[in-house]
Design a protein around this motif. Sequence first.
Motif, PDB file in Angstrom:
ATOM      1  N   GLN A 103      38.284  24.390  48.483  1.00 41.38           N
ATOM      2  CA  GLN A 103      37.306  23.307  48.468  1.00 41.38           C
ATOM      3  C   GLN A 103      35.864  23.831  48.376  1.00 41.38           C
ATOM      4  N   SER A 104      35.762  25.094  48.088  1.00 37.25           N
ATOM      5  CA  SER A 104      34.435  25.714  48.021  1.00 37.25           C
ATOM      6  C   SER A 104      33.585  25.064  46.939  1.00 37.25           C
ATOM      7  N   GLU A 105      32.283  25.062  47.159  1.00 36.55           N
ATOM      8  CA  GLU A 105      31.353  24.524  46.170  1.00 36.55           C
ATOM      9  C   GLU A 105      31.152  25.500  45.019  1.00 36.55           C
ATOM     10  N   ASN A 106      31.482  26.726  45.261  1.00 36.21           N
ATOM     11  CA  ASN A 106      31.323  27.760  44.251  1.00 36.21           C
ATOM     12  C   ASN A 106      32.521  27.700  43.301  1.00 36.21           C
ATOM     13  N   GLU A 107      32.260  27.411  42.057  1.00 40.54           N
ATOM     14  CA  GLU A 107      33.311  27.273  41.033  1.00 40.54           C
ATOM     15  C   GLU A 107      34.084  28.574  40.865  1.00 40.54           C
ATOM     16  N   THR A 108      33.437  29.698  40.893  1.00 37.25           N
ATOM     17  CA  THR A 108      34.091  30.993  40.710  1.00 37.25           C
ATOM     18  C   THR A 108      35.102  31.243  41.825  1.00 37.25           C
ATOM     19  N   VAL A 109      34.727  30.921  43.032  1.00 38.09           N
ATOM     20  CA  VAL A 109      35.637  31.111  44.177  1.00 38.09           C
ATOM     21  C   VAL A 109      36.846  30.198  44.034  1.00 38.09           C
ATOM     22  N   ARG A 110      36.658  28.948  43.651  1.00 40.86           N
ATOM     23  CA  ARG A 110      37.792  28.020  43.484  1.00 40.86           C
ATOM     24  C   ARG A 110      38.741  28.513  42.407  1.00 40.86           C
ATOM     25  N   VAL A 111      38.242  28.999  41.323  1.00 40.28           N
ATOM     26  CA  VAL A 111      39.085  29.514  40.237  1.00 40.28           C
ATOM     27  C   VAL A 111      39.831  30.755  40.716  1.00 40.28           C
ATOM     28  N   TRP A 112      39.086  31.620  41.433  1.00 43.40           N
ATOM     29  CA  TRP A 112      39.699  32.863  41.925  1.00 43.40           C
ATOM     30  C   TRP A 112      40.839  32.564  42.901  1.00 43.40           C
ATOM     31  N   VAL A 113      40.689  31.575  43.767  1.00 44.04           N
ATOM     32  CA  VAL A 113      41.722  31.219  44.748  1.00 44.04           C
ATOM     33  C   VAL A 113      42.973  30.719  44.048  1.00 44.04           C
ATOM     34  N   ASP A 114      42.822  29.984  42.981  1.00 42.48           N
ATOM     35  CA  ASP A 114      43.979  29.387  42.311  1.00 42.48           C
ATOM     36  C   ASP A 114      44.658  30.311  41.305  1.00 42.48           C
ATOM     37  N   THR A 115      44.079  31.448  40.983  1.00 43.29           N
ATOM     38  CA  THR A 115      44.715  32.351  40.010  1.00 43.29           C
ATOM     39  C   THR A 115      45.754  33.204  40.708  1.00 43.29           C
ATOM     40  N   ASP A 116      46.788  33.537  39.954  1.00 39.90           N
ATOM     41  CA  ASP A 116      47.836  34.407  40.486  1.00 39.90           C
ATOM     42  C   ASP A 116      47.321  35.836  40.592  1.00 39.90           C
ATOM     43  N   LEU A 117      47.897  36.565  41.532  1.00 42.50           N
ATOM     44  CA  LEU A 117      47.534  37.971  41.691  1.00 42.50           C
ATOM     45  C   LEU A 117      48.177  38.779  40.576  1.00 42.50           C
ATOM     46  N   PRO A 118      47.552  39.871  40.169  1.00 43.92           N
ATOM     47  CA  PRO A 118      48.209  40.753  39.212  1.00 43.92           C
ATOM     48  C   PRO A 118      49.492  41.306  39.828  1.00 43.92           C
ATOM     49  N   ALA A 119      50.454  41.620  38.994  1.00 44.62           N
ATOM     50  CA  ALA A 119      51.772  42.073  39.455  1.00 44.62           C
ATOM     51  C   ALA A 119      51.662  43.297  40.352  1.00 44.62           C
ATOM     52  N   ASP A 120      50.777  44.255  40.016  1.00 42.06           N
ATOM     53  CA  ASP A 120      50.631  45.465  40.833  1.00 42.06           C
ATOM     54  C   ASP A 120      50.129  45.120  42.237  1.00 42.06           C
ATOM     55  N   VAL A 121      49.165  44.222  42.322  1.00 39.89           N
ATOM     56  CA  VAL A 121      48.611  43.825  43.622  1.00 39.89           C
ATOM     57  C   VAL A 121      49.666  43.065  44.429  1.00 39.89           C
ATOM     58  N   ALA A 122      50.391  42.165  43.782  1.00 37.30           N
ATOM     59  CA  ALA A 122      51.441  41.401  44.469  1.00 37.30           C
ATOM     60  C   ALA A 122      52.513  42.337  45.014  1.00 37.30           C
ATOM     61  N   ARG A 123      52.896  43.333  44.203  1.00 37.63           N
ATOM     62  CA  ARG A 123      53.906  44.296  44.634  1.00 37.63           C
ATOM     63  C   ARG A 123      53.383  45.105  45.829  1.00 37.63           C
ATOM     64  N   MET A 124      52.108  45.518  45.817  1.00 40.44           N
ATOM     65  CA  MET A 124      51.536  46.286  46.910  1.00 40.44           C
ATOM     66  C   MET A 124      51.479  45.445  48.191  1.00 40.44           C
ATOM     67  N   LEU A 125      51.096  44.185  48.076  1.00 37.89           N
ATOM     68  CA  LEU A 125      51.071  43.300  49.248  1.00 37.89           C
ATOM     69  C   LEU A 125      52.465  43.087  49.820  1.00 37.89           C
ATOM     70  N   LYS A 126      53.417  42.939  48.921  1.00 42.45           N
ATOM     71  CA  LYS A 126      54.799  42.762  49.361  1.00 42.45           C
ATOM     72  C   LYS A 126      55.265  44.008  50.112  1.00 42.45           C
ATOM     73  N   TYR A 127      54.915  45.183  49.619  1.00 46.22           N
ATOM     74  CA  TYR A 127      55.295  46.438  50.261  1.00 46.22           C
ATOM     75  C   TYR A 127      54.642  46.571  51.639  1.00 46.22           C
ATOM     76  N   THR A 128      53.356  46.243  51.719  1.00 45.81           N
ATOM     77  CA  THR A 128      52.673  46.380  53.014  1.00 45.81           C
ATOM     78  C   THR A 128      53.211  45.389  54.036  1.00 45.81           C
ATOM     79  N   ARG A 129      53.591  44.205  53.600  1.00 45.28           N
ATOM     80  CA  ARG A 129      54.199  43.236  54.534  1.00 45.28           C
ATOM     81  C   ARG A 129      55.548  43.748  55.023  1.00 45.28           C
TER      82      ARG A 129
END
Length: 138
Positions: A103-129
């Motif tokens: 709900q941020s007023e900043n358009e860039t932040v709203r777009v960034w929140v709704d975009t999917d993570l790159p596969a490498d980042v998602a895999r790294m987050l999954k590993y750390t969890r």
Amino acid sequence: MLTKFKSYSILVLLLIVIGLVSVWKSDRASYESKIKLLSDAVQTKAALVLELNSNLNQLQLEADRLRKERQFVSELNLKYKADLDRIEMQFESELESIRKLRQSENETVRVWVDTDLPADVARMLKYTRATGNNSNGN
């Protein structure tokens, strides 16, 4: 005739005494057998009481073990509940942070929140969890 009467009287008295002695002996034998039976019954009951007492002691030990186990499980449940509450609070906090970003007023932040993570980042987050490491220090 008097002597015959005396002889018969003595003979009758002797027979009576012999009869009484034999009755007394048979009664005594009967009482002794009853006493033996009762003594055996008492010994059997005493053995049963000892066995029941042993079983009672074993059951008391088992009951004590179960009480301790119940206490341990109760403590685990309390710890689980506290951990669950803490995790739910963290989850709600993270969801609230995501809602605020969406709900941020900043358009860039709203777009960034709704975009999917790159596969490498998602895999790294999954590993750390999976390993329990968190780059945020949480």
